[in-house]
Design an enzyme around this catalytic site. Sequence first.
Site, PDB file in Angstrom:
ATOM      1  N   LYS A  26       0.666  -0.958  -0.017  1.00 42.20           N
ATOM      2  CA  LYS A  26      -0.052   0.166  -0.031  1.00 42.20           C
ATOM      3  C   LYS A  26       0.888   1.179  -0.026  1.00 42.20           C
ATOM      4  O   LYS A  26       1.705   1.353   0.844  1.00 42.20           O
ATOM      5  CB  LYS A  26      -0.880   0.136   1.171  1.00 42.20           C
ATOM      6  CG  LYS A  26      -2.255   0.396   1.202  1.00 42.20           C
ATOM      7  CD  LYS A  26      -2.940   0.208   2.583  1.00 42.20           C
ATOM      8  CE  LYS A  26      -4.339   0.874   2.611  1.00 42.20           C
ATOM      9  NZ  LYS A  26      -5.033   0.576   3.742  1.00 42.20           N
TER      10      LYS A  26
HETATM   11  O1  G3P Z   1      -7.776   1.299   5.784  1.00 45.88           O
HETATM   12  C1  G3P Z   1      -8.096   2.590   5.634  1.00 45.88           C
HETATM   13  C2  G3P Z   1      -9.468   3.235   5.847  1.00 45.88           C
HETATM   14  O2  G3P Z   1     -10.464   2.158   5.537  1.00 45.88           O
HETATM   15  C3  G3P Z   1      -9.570   3.948   7.117  1.00 45.88           C
HETATM   16  O3  G3P Z   1     -10.933   4.202   7.734  1.00 45.88           O
HETATM   17  O4  G3P Z   1     -12.376   4.872   9.361  1.00 45.88           O
HETATM   18  O5  G3P Z   1     -10.001   5.587   9.395  1.00 45.88           O
HETATM   19  O6  G3P Z   1     -11.409   6.482   7.998  1.00 45.88           O
HETATM   20  P1  G3P Z   1     -11.213   5.340   8.772  1.00 45.88           P
END
Ligand code: G3P
Length: 221
Positions: free
Chosen positions: A87
């Site tokens: 990533k």
């Molecule tokens: O893995 C990245 C992403 O899904 C993060 O989510 O909820 O921290 O915005 P969030």
Amino acid sequence: MILSMKIFADTGNLKDIQAIADLGILDGVTTNPSLLAKEPGDFEDNLKKICEIVKGPVSGEVTATDYKGMLDQGRRIAKLHQYMVVKVPLTKDGIKACKTLSGEGTKVNVTLCFSPAQALLAAKAGATYISPFVGRLDDISINGMEMVREIVTIYRNYHFKTEVLVASARHPMHVVEAAKMGADIVTAPPKVIEMLYNHPLTNIGLENFLKDWEKAQAVKA
Ligand code: G3P
């Protein structure tokens, strides 16, 4: 043509990943530095263990921000396991690293995407996955799913092979909307995957079926 909507778990927690894998509906896992920082143990060992459980794509993110550093870390992550996906963030250096790593046959997930323009660049750089963050756009009053719709349209127009991996999903409607738009994958935290099962009418209906069944058994006895 998209044949199946894939569900990934957005977590680094081995117990949660095992539990979802046991349900038979888990296609992959995404992690990020914030998620892996919460887990005990060495992060590389954890990524290997996740690959063994999932037997499907597992994203591990670089923490370097320069091209050379991303390549060094990305190559190391890619070597951890055959299922590892590297990533990289959607920056200039990230796009350049994506092009190089993809050229070497490494699967790359370009993350922290917040616009269709960014997604176009990731596809041109040969990304295997693009991760548009829908919840974080919603957080600032911009419709995250609209961005996904535009990305899906652009990718279809040009038959880009990059898969749209809807990230930062916060609730079941993000998952449903993504499926309606024809996004390839949604990655969701375990609690959101759990929510996908729940419907009050299912619980009430089941309760009534069982009550009726027991009543009939009692009459027959
Ligand atoms: O893995 C990245 C992403 O899904 C993060 O989510 O909820 O921290 O915005 P969030």
